[in-house]
Design an enzyme around this catalytic site. Structure first.
Site, PDB file in Angstrom:
ATOM      1  N   HIS A 144       0.839  -1.193   0.000  1.00 50.72           N
ATOM      2  CA  HIS A 144       0.000   0.000   0.000  1.00 50.72           C
ATOM      3  C   HIS A 144       0.875   1.245   0.000  1.00 50.72           C
ATOM      4  O   HIS A 144       1.434   1.638   1.027  1.00 50.72           O
ATOM      5  CB  HIS A 144      -0.930  -0.001   1.219  1.00 50.72           C
ATOM      6  N   GLU A 156       2.963   0.455   3.327  1.00 51.79           N
ATOM      7  CA  GLU A 156       2.490  -0.587   4.243  1.00 51.79           C
ATOM      8  C   GLU A 156       2.594  -1.932   3.529  1.00 51.79           C
ATOM      9  O   GLU A 156       1.989  -2.124   2.475  1.00 51.79           O
ATOM     10  CB  GLU A 156       1.040  -0.321   4.658  1.00 51.79           C
ATOM     11  N   ASN A 194      -4.959   3.971   7.964  1.00 58.26           N
ATOM     12  CA  ASN A 194      -6.391   4.243   7.815  1.00 58.26           C
ATOM     13  C   ASN A 194      -7.215   3.718   8.977  1.00 58.26           C
ATOM     14  O   ASN A 194      -8.381   4.079   9.128  1.00 58.26           O
ATOM     15  CB  ASN A 194      -6.906   3.672   6.494  1.00 58.26           C
TER      16      ASN A 194
END
Length: 513
Positions: A144, A156, A194
């Site tokens: 990510h 990530e 997130n």
């Protein structure tokens, strides 16, 4: 397991903003890169766009002309998925739909070798779910990147349920070889950033929904007192309200509608009205031609108090005592053992000349305490340029004026907001710290990686584990406990991980949850 050799071809499927950015990163690192898009002609257009960005890097002297020419020679648009045969890594950056991604990777398995690493750049879908139907699921991993991928350092590296440790390690080392800062994390909703960032938006929106302050004031307090790079309203306008709300809703639903991640009704209405932020011309703010940016509420100048009495320990606001002395205001300190009121969340109080009191917010409302004005948490009271005050309904005009004058004498602008528990910065930071400890305890990522991810991924001034350590776990725990008493839905209930960390600190240990 080492990083991929630079001679190994890397493919990127999906040529939107993220796909182009990831391709540029791999290309500049030295890999041959193949671009594929299901829409005819888009891969060629993306290659041209990347070439133009390489030209700009040469103009900025970040690449030499020879390096640019070599990179261009390594970049090849692919006309068909079969052209990706022989690639050592394929990174997918297509539409955020599970069915689309799963179909793509099933097709890729018929093209690439079994030793090819397959990666998804999903930000909100389960890595385990995307790779669940693969014939060789162990070579599937999440990579990510954050937008813009060529500039932001964080990646990530997400291990799905079936991901082999060797595959995760190779992906991690490859990202590091590309000049990125990888963090390893488990496949949980929102991954690290997130997941832990949700309260930054949620608490700002909640303060707005409670009509305690307007967006411009909340943003200013988050920036100028909390130390955040941007406020929640201006940041979501930049991200796109639809994008931000979609991620929040995805995390909430993935956690089976856990109240800690509940989306904002105010943001939902904004999205429904088509006010998506900068890209649509209107969001929380108006970006159309000629529209002015609203100013935060700032109090008029007030006289400084001649003296203050410091009663007890001010906790995270202890440095205010020295700042008040430096401003030339007389300070008298008392132990506070005999004072006729209880300390808030382990903190003391400042008594003003008129008899009113100033407390660092501790989760209560000011109105519960009489002639009291709460002040908000600051990342650094010396460097903060704005402080929020919340007077009780019983606070006299003199008390508010003296509180305002005190902070103005310290060089701060003052924003007076409504009397909401936890104010703005304190409740936001406390919830972020709590979610960080909870994530570490559940094995989402290490404490070090959580702090790295939040500093690099969303530019937080401190990693939340370190922030909690500086504030003191008991202070964070008690503030959340007070908030939970006033809203017993579970949204503010301190996690078991934070509770454990507070008790470990009492015992003289300093191990993150």
């Amino acid at each position: 397991m080492t990083a991929l050799d630079l001679s190994s071809p890397v493919a990127v499927v999906g040529t939107g903003t993220m796909g182009q950015g990831i391709a540029q990163v791999a290309l500049v690192a030295g890999h041959p890169v193949r671009l594929y898009d299901a829409v005819a002609g888009r891969a060629r257009e993306a290659a041209d766009a990347i070439g133009a960005r390489l030209d700009r890097l040469v103009e900025k002297e970040r690449l030499t002309g020879a390096e640019r020419d070599a990179a261009r020679a390594r970049l090849k648009p692919a006309e068909a998925l079969g052209d990706l045969a022989g690639c050592a890594l394929v990174v997918e950056a297509v539409l955020e739909r599970l069915d689309v991604k799963r179909e793509l990777f099933r097709a890729l398995e018929d093209v690439v070798g079994d030793d090819c690493l397959l990666a998804t750049n999903t930000s909100s879908l389960s890595v385990s779910a995307v790779g669940g139907a693969l014939r060789v699921p162990g070579r599937f991993v999440g990579l990510h990147f954050f937008n813009p991928a060529p500039l932001l350092p964080l990646v990530e590296v997400v291990s799905g349920y079936a991901t082999d440790a060797a595959s995760a390690t190779r992906a991690y080392e490859t990202a590091r070889a590309w000049g990125k800062t990888p963090v390893a994390c488990a496949d949980t909703p929102g991954f690290v950033v997130n997941r832990i960032a949700r309260p930054f938006y949620a608490e700002a929106f909640a303060v707005f929904e409670e009509r305690a302050a307007d967006p411009a004031t909340i943003d200013a307090v988050l920036r100028e007192s909390g130390g955040f790079r941007m406020g929640a309203f201006e940041l979501t306008d930049l991200i796109g309200q639809d994008v931000n709300e979609s991620v929040t809703r995805s995390v909430w639903e993935a956690f089976f509608q856990d109240v800690r991640f509940t989306p904002s009704l105010a943001q939902r209405r904004l999205v429904e009205s088509g006010r998506l932020g900068r890209k649509s011309g209107q969001g929380w703010y108006d970006y159309r031609d000629g529209a002015g940016r609203p100013a935060p509420h700032t109090a008029e100048p007030a006289d400084r108090p001649a003296r203050v009495v410091v009663e007890g320990d001010l906790g995270p606001a202890a440095e205010l005592v020295e700042l008040i002395r430096e401003a030339g205001i007389e300070v008298r300190e008392e132990s506070g053992d005999d004072r006729p009121f209880a300390p808030l969340a382990g903190a003391g109080a400042l008594t003003l000349p008129g008899g009113g009191r100033l407390h660092l917010t501790g989760g209560q409302t000011s109105t519960e305490l009489g002639d009291v004005v709460h002040f908000d948490l600051a990342l650094d009271y010396r460097r903060a340029t704005r402080i929020a005050l919340a007077p009780s309904q019983a606070a006299s005009p003199r008390t508010l004026a003296e509180a305002t004058g005190l902070f103005q004498a310290l060089g701060k602008q003052v924003s007076v907001i409504g009397d909401v528990p936890g104010m703005i910065v304190a409740r936001t930071v406390a919830r972020i710290v709590d979610l960080a400890h909870d994530a570490v305890a559940r094995g989402v990522a290490s404490a070090e990686d959580v702090d790295t991810a939040m500093r690099l991924g969303v530019n937080y001034p401190l990693g939340p584990v370190e922030w909690g350590r500086r504030l003191g776990p008991w202070w964070v725990h008690d503030l959340l406990g007070e908030l939970h008493l006033r809203e017993p839905t579970g949204r503010y209930a301190p996690s078991r991980a934070l509770n454990r960390q507070a008790h470990l600190t009492d015992a003289g240990e300093d191990t993150p949850s």
